[in-house]
Design a protein around this motif. Structure first.
Motif, PDB file in Angstrom:
ATOM      1  N   THR A  49     -21.255   2.808 -34.138  1.00 24.47           N
ATOM      2  CA  THR A  49     -22.452   2.031 -34.431  1.00 24.47           C
ATOM      3  C   THR A  49     -23.525   2.934 -35.023  1.00 24.47           C
ATOM      4  O   THR A  49     -23.737   4.054 -34.565  1.00 24.47           O
ATOM      5  CB  THR A  49     -22.995   1.333 -33.172  1.00 24.47           C
ATOM      6  OG1 THR A  49     -23.521   2.295 -32.272  1.00 24.47           O
ATOM      7  CG2 THR A  49     -21.914   0.536 -32.474  1.00 24.47           C
ATOM      8  N   THR A  50     -24.179   2.442 -36.066  1.00 24.40           N
ATOM      9  CA  THR A  50     -25.239   3.192 -36.734  1.00 24.40           C
ATOM     10  C   THR A  50     -26.386   2.242 -37.058  1.00 24.40           C
ATOM     11  O   THR A  50     -26.238   1.022 -36.942  1.00 24.40           O
ATOM     12  CB  THR A  50     -24.762   3.819 -38.069  1.00 24.40           C
ATOM     13  OG1 THR A  50     -24.652   2.799 -39.059  1.00 24.40           O
ATOM     14  CG2 THR A  50     -23.424   4.535 -37.915  1.00 24.40           C
ATOM     15  N   HIS A 104     -31.814   4.243 -41.224  1.00 22.34           N
ATOM     16  CA  HIS A 104     -33.119   4.747 -40.787  1.00 22.34           C
ATOM     17  C   HIS A 104     -34.210   4.501 -41.831  1.00 22.34           C
ATOM     18  O   HIS A 104     -33.931   4.196 -42.981  1.00 22.34           O
ATOM     19  CB  HIS A 104     -33.061   6.216 -40.342  1.00 22.34           C
ATOM     20  CG  HIS A 104     -32.429   7.176 -41.284  1.00 22.34           C
ATOM     21  ND1 HIS A 104     -31.154   7.641 -41.112  1.00 22.34           N
ATOM     22  CD2 HIS A 104     -32.890   7.762 -42.404  1.00 22.34           C
ATOM     23  CE1 HIS A 104     -30.865   8.484 -42.078  1.00 22.34           C
ATOM     24  NE2 HIS A 104     -31.893   8.566 -42.875  1.00 22.34           N
ATOM     25  N   CYS A 112     -33.072   2.154 -33.432  1.00 25.25           N
ATOM     26  CA  CYS A 112     -32.226   2.386 -32.263  1.00 25.25           C
ATOM     27  C   CYS A 112     -32.357   1.221 -31.271  1.00 25.25           C
ATOM     28  O   CYS A 112     -31.373   0.753 -30.707  1.00 25.25           O
ATOM     29  CB  CYS A 112     -32.618   3.707 -31.611  1.00 25.25           C
ATOM     30  SG  CYS A 112     -31.323   4.458 -30.644  1.00 25.25           S
ATOM     31  N   GLY A 118     -21.187  13.569 -34.016  1.00 27.44           N
ATOM     32  CA  GLY A 118     -21.673  12.709 -35.086  1.00 27.44           C
ATOM     33  C   GLY A 118     -21.371  13.237 -36.479  1.00 27.44           C
ATOM     34  O   GLY A 118     -21.059  12.462 -37.381  1.00 27.44           O
ATOM     35  N   ARG A 122     -19.238  11.199 -39.176  1.00 19.80           N
ATOM     36  CA  ARG A 122     -19.823  10.886 -40.483  1.00 19.80           C
ATOM     37  C   ARG A 122     -18.857  11.280 -41.601  1.00 19.80           C
ATOM     38  O   ARG A 122     -18.605  10.512 -42.523  1.00 19.80           O
ATOM     39  CB  ARG A 122     -21.157  11.618 -40.656  1.00 19.80           C
ATOM     40  CG  ARG A 122     -21.862  11.309 -41.981  1.00 19.80           C
ATOM     41  CD  ARG A 122     -23.191  12.021 -42.108  1.00 19.80           C
ATOM     42  NE  ARG A 122     -24.111  11.792 -41.011  1.00 19.80           N
ATOM     43  CZ  ARG A 122     -24.802  10.666 -40.825  1.00 19.80           C
ATOM     44  NH1 ARG A 122     -24.671   9.659 -41.664  1.00 19.80           N
ATOM     45  NH2 ARG A 122     -25.623  10.543 -39.799  1.00 19.80           N
ATOM     46  N   ILE A 154     -19.624   7.912 -43.595  1.00 22.15           N
ATOM     47  CA  ILE A 154     -20.868   7.203 -43.251  1.00 22.15           C
ATOM     48  C   ILE A 154     -22.016   7.858 -44.019  1.00 22.15           C
ATOM     49  O   ILE A 154     -22.190   9.075 -43.974  1.00 22.15           O
ATOM     50  CB  ILE A 154     -21.116   7.239 -41.730  1.00 22.15           C
ATOM     51  CG1 ILE A 154     -19.980   6.498 -41.015  1.00 22.15           C
ATOM     52  CG2 ILE A 154     -22.477   6.639 -41.379  1.00 22.15           C
ATOM     53  CD1 ILE A 154     -20.010   6.605 -39.511  1.00 22.15           C
ATOM     54  N   GLU A 210     -27.837   6.594 -42.694  1.00 24.57           N
ATOM     55  CA  GLU A 210     -27.605   5.909 -41.428  1.00 24.57           C
ATOM     56  C   GLU A 210     -27.574   6.913 -40.287  1.00 24.57           C
ATOM     57  O   GLU A 210     -27.013   8.000 -40.422  1.00 24.57           O
ATOM     58  CB  GLU A 210     -26.293   5.131 -41.471  1.00 24.57           C
ATOM     59  CG  GLU A 210     -26.312   3.996 -42.478  1.00 24.57           C
ATOM     60  CD  GLU A 210     -24.990   3.267 -42.581  1.00 24.57           C
ATOM     61  OE1 GLU A 210     -24.249   3.206 -41.580  1.00 24.57           O
ATOM     62  OE2 GLU A 210     -24.698   2.752 -43.676  1.00 24.57           O
ATOM     63  N   THR A 211     -28.167   6.532 -39.169  1.00 26.60           N
ATOM     64  CA  THR A 211     -28.154   7.343 -37.958  1.00 26.60           C
ATOM     65  C   THR A 211     -27.008   6.877 -37.072  1.00 26.60           C
ATOM     66  O   THR A 211     -26.962   5.706 -36.683  1.00 26.60           O
ATOM     67  CB  THR A 211     -29.493   7.207 -37.204  1.00 26.60           C
ATOM     68  OG1 THR A 211     -30.550   7.630 -38.068  1.00 26.60           O
ATOM     69  CG2 THR A 211     -29.507   8.037 -35.938  1.00 26.60           C
ATOM     70  N   ILE A 212     -26.090   7.781 -36.768  1.00 25.30           N
ATOM     71  CA  ILE A 212     -24.976   7.456 -35.867  1.00 25.30           C
ATOM     72  C   ILE A 212     -25.509   7.483 -34.449  1.00 25.30           C
ATOM     73  O   ILE A 212     -26.107   8.467 -34.013  1.00 25.30           O
ATOM     74  CB  ILE A 212     -23.818   8.453 -36.047  1.00 25.30           C
ATOM     75  CG1 ILE A 212     -23.257   8.348 -37.465  1.00 25.30           C
ATOM     76  CG2 ILE A 212     -22.726   8.209 -34.996  1.00 25.30           C
ATOM     77  CD1 ILE A 212     -22.248   9.429 -37.828  1.00 25.30           C
TER      78      ILE A 212
END
Length: 179
Positions: free
Chosen positions: A82-83, A86, A107, A136, A140, A145, A149-151
């Protein structure tokens, strides 16, 4: 299933059956439920990367989930990374943050979506484990990814091969204040 029963029956499972595979259709149902969650200005920044292939799942577990034995705990489970995108949730269109939480809203929104996802899994007779201990950077790279995007987590989804007991929860008076 009644909602209160559903939330009380949901458990974090650390052992999955080798006799049941999660299907693409089930994953689609989980993510569809996730998309029903509210989000900051309806930005819907959550993203999901699902690993159903046994070879890819084994590689991801071995290389990215070796912390706290998460690689062993998730054997025979599908994996959903899930990401969130940002700098969108909690920000104006010009990029300035709406308040001091900034990307925390992405988040937060993803957490709301993930709650829907794991409750839908429970409704479908599946079990889950949300893991924040993961590599992460390797995830990525492995799943391509984007850097935008923030994992946040990896969620294991499968048929439980154990029945964890319900942990004790705090009393209302320990967490609730009225004014």
């Amino acid at each position: 299933m009644e909602f209160q029963t559903l939330i009380e029956n949901r458990r974090s499972v650390r052992k999955y059956s080798s006799h049941t595979n999660v299907t693409k259709e089930q994953i689609q149902q989980l993510v569809q439920a996730a998309l029903e969650a509210p989000s900051w200005k309806n930005t819907e920044t959550g993203r999901y990367y699902c690993v159903l292939s046994e070879d890819m799942s084994q590689k991801l577990r071995k290389e990215c989930l070796c912390y706290a034995n998460n690689d062993v705990k998730t054997e025979h489970a599908a994996l959903i990374v899930t990401t969130f995108v940002h700098n969108r949730a909690g920000f104006q269109t010009d990029g300035t943050p709406d308040n001091e939480i900034e990307n925390g809203w992405g988040c937060y929104d993803l957490g709301l979506q993930n709650e829907n996802l794991i409750l839908k899994a429970t409704e479908l007779g599946l079990s889950t484990l949300i893991m924040g201990l993961r590599d992460g950077d390797k995830i990525r790279e492995m799943l391509s990814i984007p850097e935008s995007e923030t994992i946040v987590s990896v969620i294991a989804v499968g048929k439980a091969d154990e029945e964890p007991s319900r942990p004790r929860r705090r009393e209302l008076e320990d967490v609730l204040k009225f004014y």
